[in-house]
Design a protein around this motif. Structure first.
Motif, PDB file in Angstrom:
ATOM      1  N   GLY A 207       3.198   5.527  -7.976  1.00 45.69           N
ATOM      2  CA  GLY A 207       2.402   5.653  -6.769  1.00 45.69           C
ATOM      3  C   GLY A 207       1.039   6.275  -6.974  1.00 45.69           C
ATOM      4  N   SER A 208       0.705   6.624  -8.216  1.00 47.81           N
ATOM      5  CA  SER A 208      -0.595   7.264  -8.464  1.00 47.81           C
ATOM      6  C   SER A 208      -1.761   6.286  -8.361  1.00 47.81           C
ATOM      7  CB  SER A 208      -0.600   7.966  -9.829  1.00 47.81           C
ATOM      8  OG  SER A 208      -0.336   7.059 -10.876  1.00 47.81           O
TER       9      SER A 208
ATOM     10  N   ASN B 127       0.814  -1.214   0.000  1.00 41.92           N
ATOM     11  CA  ASN B 127       0.000   0.000   0.000  1.00 41.92           C
ATOM     12  C   ASN B 127       0.848   1.264   0.000  1.00 41.92           C
ATOM     13  OD1 ASN B 127      -2.529  -1.293  -0.068  1.00 41.92           O
ATOM     14  ND2 ASN B 127      -2.466  -1.665   2.129  1.00 41.92           N
ATOM     15  N   LYS B 128       2.027   1.199   0.583  1.00 39.64           N
ATOM     16  CA  LYS B 128       2.938   2.345   0.531  1.00 39.64           C
ATOM     17  C   LYS B 128       3.533   2.502  -0.867  1.00 39.64           C
ATOM     18  CE  LYS B 128       4.217   2.173   5.429  1.00 39.64           C
ATOM     19  NZ  LYS B 128       5.304   1.864   6.404  1.00 39.64           N
TER      20      LYS B 128
ATOM     21  N   ALA C 107       2.087   1.343  -3.687  1.00 45.31           N
ATOM     22  CA  ALA C 107       1.001   1.558  -4.650  1.00 45.31           C
ATOM     23  C   ALA C 107       1.478   1.219  -6.063  1.00 45.31           C
ATOM     24  CB  ALA C 107       0.485   2.990  -4.583  1.00 45.31           C
TER      25      ALA C 107
ATOM     26  N   ARG D 162      -2.648   5.239  -5.773  1.00 51.64           N
ATOM     27  CA  ARG D 162      -3.297   5.689  -4.534  1.00 51.64           C
ATOM     28  C   ARG D 162      -4.595   6.431  -4.833  1.00 51.64           C
ATOM     29  NH1 ARG D 162      -0.901   9.669  -2.635  1.00 51.64           N
ATOM     30  NH2 ARG D 162       0.672   9.955  -4.252  1.00 51.64           N
ATOM     31  N   TYR D 163      -4.687   7.040  -6.021  1.00 51.40           N
ATOM     32  CA  TYR D 163      -5.863   7.860  -6.319  1.00 51.40           C
ATOM     33  C   TYR D 163      -6.379   7.695  -7.752  1.00 51.40           C
ATOM     34  CZ  TYR D 163      -2.039  10.718  -8.152  1.00 51.40           C
ATOM     35  OH  TYR D 163      -0.913  11.137  -8.814  1.00 51.40           O
TER      36      TYR D 163
ATOM     37  N   ARG E 215      -5.097  -1.954  -0.641  1.00 48.27           N
ATOM     38  CA  ARG E 215      -5.873  -0.746  -0.956  1.00 48.27           C
ATOM     39  C   ARG E 215      -5.364  -0.042  -2.214  1.00 48.27           C
ATOM     40  NH1 ARG E 215      -4.392  -0.054   4.150  1.00 48.27           N
ATOM     41  NH2 ARG E 215      -3.219   1.842   3.708  1.00 48.27           N
ATOM     42  N   HIS E 216      -4.064  -0.141  -2.472  1.00 45.37           N
ATOM     43  CA  HIS E 216      -3.474   0.664  -3.532  1.00 45.37           C
ATOM     44  C   HIS E 216      -2.648  -0.205  -4.487  1.00 45.37           C
ATOM     45  CE1 HIS E 216      -4.838   3.874  -1.053  1.00 45.37           C
ATOM     46  NE2 HIS E 216      -3.890   3.760  -0.151  1.00 45.37           N
TER      47      HIS E 216
END
Length: 427
Positions: free
Chosen positions: A366-367, A314-315, A317, A369-370, A336-337
């Protein structure tokens, strides 16, 4: 590969590739030149950067047919099967228009409308990526985009790669142009004498393509600013070391800056994978690319258990995540990511790259994440629908006017109050 045993994921701060100012300025000059000189600039830059003198920018139907005929029949069948899988998956994503009538006859809803035009950029030059054609264009076609344009750089023989044209033919793309790099992005964004501009540009590319997409964003929409490819393999003792190593190398061979990461609570597995990576590198045709990725970017993250492994995922992602564990169903809820998640030992990342159906244009750096993978929703827009009745406005108008007046927008308040029975009329 570098080992990390203390939980320190500081390497994530360094994974974003920052463009030097000279590269940004170069791209800006290319864009301005294309805006000013159109086709002439495209030809000049193609000669300068690719060593090719173009005559026609647009690829003819005859050239497409001839190129497709040169592709081995087995590959054509694979393209056709993959296209069917990708279409079937994306058809399930199609959003719907809807309306509802609520209290006092008020109608609310949304209207879903496909974009008018989209440009699909497909990398090329020294490589051939028909999969990028399918992944970029099929969701747009499913969405109902009226004009889907393909643009790709010519190879050394002066033609777009046969496989790219075969994939375009398979899905019915007929508007195809020969151009690459920042000049191709500029042509799609602003148009030339030959190439009409589009509303959105999607597809992967090199640093100059990414910088060009960044600079034209706002004048047109883009999918994302993609960075180097990433894969994280979360594995336990049930994983096969040689399979895990092969999957890490499948992304390492993309780019010297690609990020392959193994996350595991098993030291013995980590040691075996580390050895296997080195062994398999020796015979990998793209070793000159994969080896720097493994040595300078590749990581083995040793954790105490699968819960801590999921926290590390998750860190990070990651763009791609493989769950090479005995019980994927217990680990999946902890994630989650991640852009694309591959479940189980037989779900190797290339299955998603080419064939399964989900899109392989996935958020990087890492995008995840969103952000989400490219899909049908990337090619439609939503318009809100509101129809108020007299009864509803009489009931709610005073509240609306009070809200507007509180924000200091007297004109808003008056626009509502003029319709209210018995209200002061502001002439």
């Amino acid at each position: 590969m570098e080992w990390i045993e203390d939980g320190d994921l500081d390497f994530l701060k360094k994974r974003k590739v920052e463009a030097k100012e000279a590269a940004q300025q170069s791209v800006q000059l290319i864009i301005e030149k294309v805006k000013a000189e159109g086709d002439q600039a495209i030809r000049a830059f193609t000669k300068k950067f690719d060593g090719i003198e173009l005559t026609d920018l647009r690829v003819s139907e005859k050239e497409v047919e001839e190129a497709a005929a040169r592709v081995p029949q087995e590959v054509r069948r694979a393209i056709s099967q993959a296209a069917a899988n990708i279409r079937a998956f994306h058809e399930k994503q199609m959003p719907e228009s809807w309306t509802e009538t609520v209290e006092d006859g008020v109608l609310l809803g949304q209207k879903v409308t496909p974009l008018d035009s989209v440009g699909i950029y497909v990398p090329g030059g020294t490589a051939c990526y028909p999969s990028s054609v399918l992944m970029g264009a099929i969701p747009a076609l499913v969405a109902g985009v009226g004009r889907v344009v393909l643009i790709s750089p010519p190879q050394k023989n002066g033609l777009i790669a046969d496989g790219v044209l075969a994939a375009a033919r398979e899905i019915g793309i007929t508007e195809i142009y020969q151009a690459g790099g920042a000049q191709a992005i500029a042509a799609l964004a602003y148009g030339t004498e030959t190439i009409r501009p589009v509303d959105k540009i999607v597809g992967p590319g090199n640093l100059y393509v990414m910088l060009a997409k960044k600079q034209v964003f706002g004048d047109v929409a883009i999918d994302s600013l993609a960075g180097p490819s990433e894969i994280a393999v979360l594995a336990d003792d049930s994983a096969h070391p040689s399979w895990v190593a092969a999957d890490l190398l499948s992304q390492a061979e993309h780019d010297k800056m690609s990020m392959p990461v193994l996350i595991t609570p098993s030291r013995s597995l980590a040691e075996e994978v580390d050895k296997e990576v080195e062994r398999q590198l020796e015979t990998l045709p793209r070793r000159d690319i994969a080896e720097p990725s493994i040595e300078t970017v590749g990581k083995i993250v040793l954790v105490k258990d699968l819960k801590e492994a999921a926290e590390a995922v998750n860190k990070i992602a990651p763009e791609h995540l493989e769950l090479a564990v005995a019980d994927t169903e217990s680990v999946l809820p902890l994630i989650r990511h991640a852009g694309a998640i591959f479940l189980g030992m037989y779900s190797s990342e290339p299955v998603g790259d080419y064939f399964a159906g989900p899109n392989h244009i996935i958020p990087t750096n890492g995008s995840a994440r969103y952000a989400s993978p490219l899909g049908v929703d990337s090619f439609v827009k939503r318009s809100s629908l509101i129809r108020y009745t007299d009864e509803a406005l009489q009931k709610n108008g005073s509240a609306i006017a009070a809200f507007a007046r509180y924000e200091g927008l007297e004109g808003h308040a008056r626009a509502v109050e003029k319709r209210l029975k018995g209200a002061a009329v502001h002439d």
